[in-house]
Design an enzyme around this catalytic site. Structure first.
Site, PDB file in Angstrom:
ATOM      1  CG  ASN A 118      -1.854  -0.970   0.987  1.00 45.28           C
ATOM      2  OD1 ASN A 118      -1.872  -1.615  -0.346  1.00 45.28           O
ATOM      3  ND2 ASN A 118      -2.704  -1.057   2.071  1.00 45.28           N
ATOM      4  NE  ARG A 157      -5.558  -7.144  -5.867  1.00 45.31           N
ATOM      5  CZ  ARG A 157      -6.797  -6.313  -5.502  1.00 45.31           C
ATOM      6  NH1 ARG A 157      -7.888  -7.085  -6.587  1.00 45.31           N
ATOM      7  NH2 ARG A 157      -7.332  -5.254  -5.119  1.00 45.31           N
TER       8      ARG A 157
END
Ligand code: UD1
Length: 433
Positions: A23, A398
């Site tokens: 992130n 992912r």
């Protein structure tokens, strides 16, 4: 179709090295295009979301050079295209960071409406509120978010909701705006601080990242730097909980223990032994854990991205635990899958899980509903008796680099398989152990 197949029951033991934070990397890669000279980013995790974003950045005309598996050099000088609309980008959430970065630099951006994991409605009203306050117009046309500004002017913006995405995105847009921007009620996650640190290294003037208020004095130009992404605290937390669930002894290396404090406290509270070192953490568990209650909150609270993993852990603990999801409204979709493995979890009102701990989980055929739930189901499978197969593992890819390899290095039995033959081979091997 690709699946993971897992034979549970082995306590995980040994050392695992954590990759760069996904992130943080996503915000950082978008930030890199603000400069017109090369920005070299290292410690990038080699995961699908990062690779898709790098491709999208390349489509803008920026040069993207993959120096090695974990390092990319980006030069935003050649950008000629502010429209980002490929079929992959629609599937990821963080595509929206290109809105803030392109708007900030070129005063125009069109990006496919962000997708991402289906964990509840994921509006972008706070992002648009911030862009509009800076002087931009924002609208959604045919699935594209279009933002435009003649000029961007600093403003005072109060976010109605603490949002990681909106904080980073508006920070990106404001970095080169005229004058001072003050962002209030912002997210304090380590990746917000990491993006701000990179922007400052590139010449921005941003103060207060990591607190509730961020002050940005706009600058005219940004320059290239070399920067390394922080370690992924969610990957680290996932391995901490995997150690606890399998009654293992795992040392998790390349972490910032401060970022993991609330996970460390929860693990200690329910009976684990956790030792913190400079850049590693050791989690040891050799007995059944106790129940507790958990409420997900923005940082430094308990992260929503660790909610499925702690639910799995508590499904094996003594007594009744309660896990409340306060950030996303649809984040218990994995509970049906976990129930197939014998867990006793009831979801009330959509956001409260009541967990009656059981002594054992058992292998089953499950499908992965989203990224973190997928990691949690792998933990369940590692702790369970027998063999589990997990479908839809692309979600896990992912966000977790080399997940099966890292688990195998700790003694866990997991393979990625795609044919019946491979599945049978694994089952035979599992039976013989
Ligand atoms: C980021 C993380 C995700 C994590 C989440 C919360 C990335 C790529 N993803 O997602 O892994 O689970 O933070 O820590 O970094 N909201 C609004 N309006 C907005 C924006 C958000 O109402 O404009 C709401 C959301 O619906 C949610 C809450 O705010 O209820 C927090 O969302 P946010 O922090 O924005 O999550 P993401 O940035 O999408």
């Amino acid at each position: 179709m690709e699946q993971y197949i897992v034979k549970g029951g082995n306590p995980l033991a040994g050392e695992v090295v954590i990759s760069g934070a996904k992130n943080a990397a996503l915000g950082i890669l978008a930030a890199a295009i603000l400069a017109d000279s090369p920005v070299t980013i290292s410690n990038l995790p080699d995961v699908n979301d990062v690779n898709v974003l790098l491709e999208a950045i390349g489509e803008t005309g920026a040069s993207v050079l993959r120096i090695d598996r974990h390092t990319a050099k980006i030069n935003g000088a050649g950008i000629y295209n502010c429209v980002v609309n490929n079929s992959y980008i629609k599937k990821m959430r963080a595509s929206y960071y290109l809105l803030g970065a392109l708007l900030g630099k070129y005063h125009h951006a069109e990006v496919a409406l962000p997708g991402g994991c289906n964990i509840g409605s994921r509006p972008i009203d706070q992002h648009l509120k911030g862009f509009r306050a800076l002087g931009a117009t924002g609208r959604v046309v045919n699935g594209m978010v279009i933002v435009d500004a003649k000029r961007l002017k600093g403003a005072r913006i109060y976010f109605d909701k603490v949002s990681v995405g909106a904080t980073i995105n508006v920070m990106l847009a404001a970095t080169m705006a005229e004058g001072r921007t003050v962002l209030e009620n912002v997210a304090k996650e380590p990746h917000v601080v990491d993006v701000a640190n990179l922007l400052n290294a590139m010449g921005a003037s941003i103060k207060g990242a990591g607190t509730d208020v961020i002050r940005i004095d706009g600058v005219h130009a940004m320059h290239g730097v070399e920067y390394s992404v922080i370690p992924d605290q969610i990957e680290a937390g996932t391995f901490m909980f995997a150690s606890a669930a399998t009654r293992g002894d795992v040392t998790i290396r390349n972490v910032i223990p401060k970022h993991l404090e609330c996970l460390t406290s929860k693990l200690r509270e329910i009976g684990c032994e956790v030792s913190e070192f400079d850049d590693s953490i050791r989690v040891v568990c050799n007995h059944r854990l106790h129940c507790t209650s958990v409420n997900t909150m923005p940082y430094p609270g308990f992260p929503t991205d660790m909610q499925p993993q702690i639910t799995v852990l508590l499904s094996l603990a003594k007594g009744t635990s309660i896990v409340t999801e306060s950030i996303f409204e649809n984040r218990f979709r994995y509970v049906d899958e976990l129930s197939k493995m014998g867990a006793n979890v009831r979801v009330e009102g959509g956001n409260i899980a009541i967990i009656n701990g059981c002594e054992h989980l058992s292998g089953a055929q499950v499908s992965v509903p989203d990224l973190r739930a997928g990691a949690a189901l792998v933990i369940a499978a590692l702790a369970a008796d027998g063999v589990t197969t997990l479908e839809d593992i692309e979600y896990i890819k992912r966000g977790y680099e080399d997940f099966p390899e890292k688990i195998r290095s700790l003694g866990g039995m997991i393979e990625e398989v795609s044919t019946e033959r491979e599945i049978n081979k694994f089952r035979m091997k599992a039976l013989s152990m």
